[in-house]
Enzyme design. Structure first.
Site, PDB file in Angstrom:
ATOM      1  N   ARG A   1      65.983  25.770  -6.912  1.00  0.00           N
ATOM      2  CA  ARG A   1      65.851  24.378  -6.484  1.00  0.00           C
ATOM      3  C   ARG A   1      66.881  23.502  -7.183  1.00  0.00           C
ATOM      4  NH1 ARG A   1      59.495  22.935  -6.830  1.00  0.00           N
ATOM      5  NH2 ARG A   1      60.410  21.030  -7.647  1.00  0.00           N
TER       6      ARG A   1
ATOM      7  N   ARG B   1      63.472  30.084 -12.259  1.00  0.00           N
ATOM      8  CA  ARG B   1      62.637  30.147 -11.049  1.00  0.00           C
ATOM      9  C   ARG B   1      63.498  30.148  -9.784  1.00  0.00           C
ATOM     10  NH1 ARG B   1      58.229  25.442  -9.806  1.00  0.00           N
ATOM     11  NH2 ARG B   1      60.012  24.061  -9.583  1.00  0.00           N
TER      12      ARG B   1
ATOM     13  N   ARG C   1      50.551  11.570  -8.601  1.00  0.00           N
ATOM     14  CA  ARG C   1      51.498  11.643  -9.723  1.00  0.00           C
ATOM     15  C   ARG C   1      51.603  10.318 -10.457  1.00  0.00           C
ATOM     16  NH1 ARG C   1      54.712  16.230  -7.713  1.00  0.00           N
ATOM     17  NH2 ARG C   1      56.163  16.952  -9.301  1.00  0.00           N
TER      18      ARG C   1
ATOM     19  N   ARG D   1      62.535  15.325 -15.482  1.00  0.00           N
ATOM     20  CA  ARG D   1      61.218  15.438 -14.835  1.00  0.00           C
ATOM     21  C   ARG D   1      60.096  15.459 -15.873  1.00  0.00           C
ATOM     22  NH1 ARG D   1      62.199  20.636 -11.648  1.00  0.00           N
ATOM     23  NH2 ARG D   1      60.100  20.438 -10.840  1.00  0.00           N
TER      24      ARG D   1
ATOM     25  N   LYS E   1      51.442  25.155 -10.866  1.00  0.00           N
ATOM     26  CA  LYS E   1      50.542  24.571  -9.846  1.00  0.00           C
ATOM     27  C   LYS E   1      50.777  25.205  -8.470  1.00  0.00           C
ATOM     28  CE  LYS E   1      51.994  20.279 -10.335  1.00  0.00           C
ATOM     29  NZ  LYS E   1      53.007  20.378 -11.401  1.00  0.00           N
TER      30      LYS E   1
HETATM   31  P1  AMP Z   1      57.127  19.405  -6.985  1.00  0.00           P
HETATM   32  O1  AMP Z   1      57.507  20.430  -5.992  1.00  0.00           O
HETATM   33  O2  AMP Z   1      55.668  19.068  -6.982  1.00  0.00           O
HETATM   34  O3  AMP Z   1      57.669  19.691  -8.375  1.00  0.00           O
HETATM   35  O4  AMP Z   1      57.857  18.040  -6.516  1.00  0.00           O
HETATM   36  C1  AMP Z   1      59.263  17.964  -6.438  1.00  0.00           C
HETATM   37  C2  AMP Z   1      59.718  16.515  -6.424  1.00  0.00           C
HETATM   38  O5  AMP Z   1      59.188  15.848  -5.261  1.00  0.00           O
HETATM   39  C3  AMP Z   1      59.253  15.659  -7.600  1.00  0.00           C
HETATM   40  O6  AMP Z   1      60.076  15.815  -8.743  1.00  0.00           O
HETATM   41  C4  AMP Z   1      59.365  14.260  -6.986  1.00  0.00           C
HETATM   42  O7  AMP Z   1      60.708  13.841  -6.901  1.00  0.00           O
HETATM   43  C5  AMP Z   1      58.869  14.498  -5.556  1.00  0.00           C
HETATM   44  N1  AMP Z   1      57.392  14.328  -5.438  1.00  0.00           N
HETATM   45  C6  AMP Z   1      56.489  15.288  -5.119  1.00  0.00           C
HETATM   46  N2  AMP Z   1      55.237  14.790  -5.112  1.00  0.00           N
HETATM   47  C7  AMP Z   1      55.354  13.479  -5.440  1.00  0.00           C
HETATM   48  C8  AMP Z   1      54.430  12.420  -5.629  1.00  0.00           C
HETATM   49  N3  AMP Z   1      53.113  12.620  -5.481  1.00  0.00           N
HETATM   50  N4  AMP Z   1      54.918  11.204  -5.982  1.00  0.00           N
HETATM   51  C9  AMP Z   1      56.233  10.986  -6.122  1.00  0.00           C
HETATM   52  N5  AMP Z   1      57.162  11.933  -5.970  1.00  0.00           N
HETATM   53  C10 AMP Z   1      56.747  13.181  -5.633  1.00  0.00           C
END
Ligand code: AMP
Length: 215
Positions: free
Chosen positions: A160, A127, A88, A171, A13
């Site tokens: 990360r 990554r 989410r 996750r 994404k």
């Molecule tokens: P991402 O970079 O999109 O994989 O997001 C990394 C982490 O940020 C996720 O595993 C969640 O802990 C948190 N996070 C990001 N977006 C959301 C969301 N919309 N709702 C809840 N937690 C989020």
């Protein structure tokens, strides 16, 4: 144009959103990036979010909806946007619908990107991303001269905290339990389109562009 990129962690994404935002001149809104910036700046929110992200859990709906209200209400979002990582949960999707009505905006399409779990683990565990320009690389498939230096800007490449095998599995579980149901919410609304996302970055991008231009 207002798009939502939807799919499990590691589906691409963020990578696709960055390319599309440049090609289509849309604001890229990554809630994960927003949270990581808060963590890096040591804000109150960042301090709260740090352990949640590291454990692979979700930040509360209340906080995330507050962030999105702020960003979508800003001038930067007026000419279109790509949402990456939001909504989410179904609660977040419902709040987004209400917010968009208030802002007199509509989502054109929710792109559901699909990939197998095995490939997610493989992609995420190799990554790395640049702390400076935020570009994402894969240490196995991108021939990096030095795995800790960004070939684009010379910044530092890091893995990360939540890309460790244990956390990746957590996750994926959270995705299945809390996030996957959002698909049905948008399928019912008639704006969900599904694409396979296990091809190369260029192949997936071409598929997305072709879908978006047919809207
Ligand atoms: P991402 O970079 O999109 O994989 O997001 C990394 C982490 O940020 C996720 O595993 C969640 O802990 C948190 N996070 C990001 N977006 C959301 C969301 N919309 N709702 C809840 N937690 C989020």
């Amino acid at each position: 144009m207002r798009l939502i990129l939807f799919g499990p962690p590691g589906v691409g994404k963020g990578t696709q959103a960055k390319i599309l935002s440049e090609k289509l001149h849309l604001l890229h809104i990554s809630t994960g990036d927003i949270l990581r910036q808060e963590i890096a700046s040591g804000t109150q929110l960042g301090i709260q979010a740090k352990a949640i992200l590291a454990a692979g859990h979700l930040v509360s709906d209340e906080i995330m909806i507050g962030i999105i209200e702020h960003v979508l209400g800003s001038d930067a979002a007026k000419n279109g946007f790509i949402l990456d990582g939001f909504p989410r949960t179904v609660t977040q999707a419902e709040a987004l619908t209400a917010l968009l009505i208030k802002l007199q905006m509509k989502i054109n399409v929710v792109l559901n990107m699909e990939i197998d779990d095995e490939m997610v683990v493989q992609r995420l565990s190799s990554r790395v991303s640049c702390t400076s320009c935020r570009k994402i690389f894969n240490v196995l498939t991108d021939s990096l001269y030095n795995p800790s230096i960004c070939p684009s800007c010379g910044g530092e490449l890091i893995q990360r905290d939540d890309d460790m095998p244990e956390t990746i599995r957590k996750r994926l579980h959270v995705y299945d339990q809390s996030t996957a149901p959002v698909k049905f919410y948008y399928a019912k609304a008639g704006i969900l389109r599904t694409i396979r996302a296990d091809g190369s970055i260029d192949e997936v991008n071409a598929a997305i562009i072709s879908m978006v231009t047919q809207l």
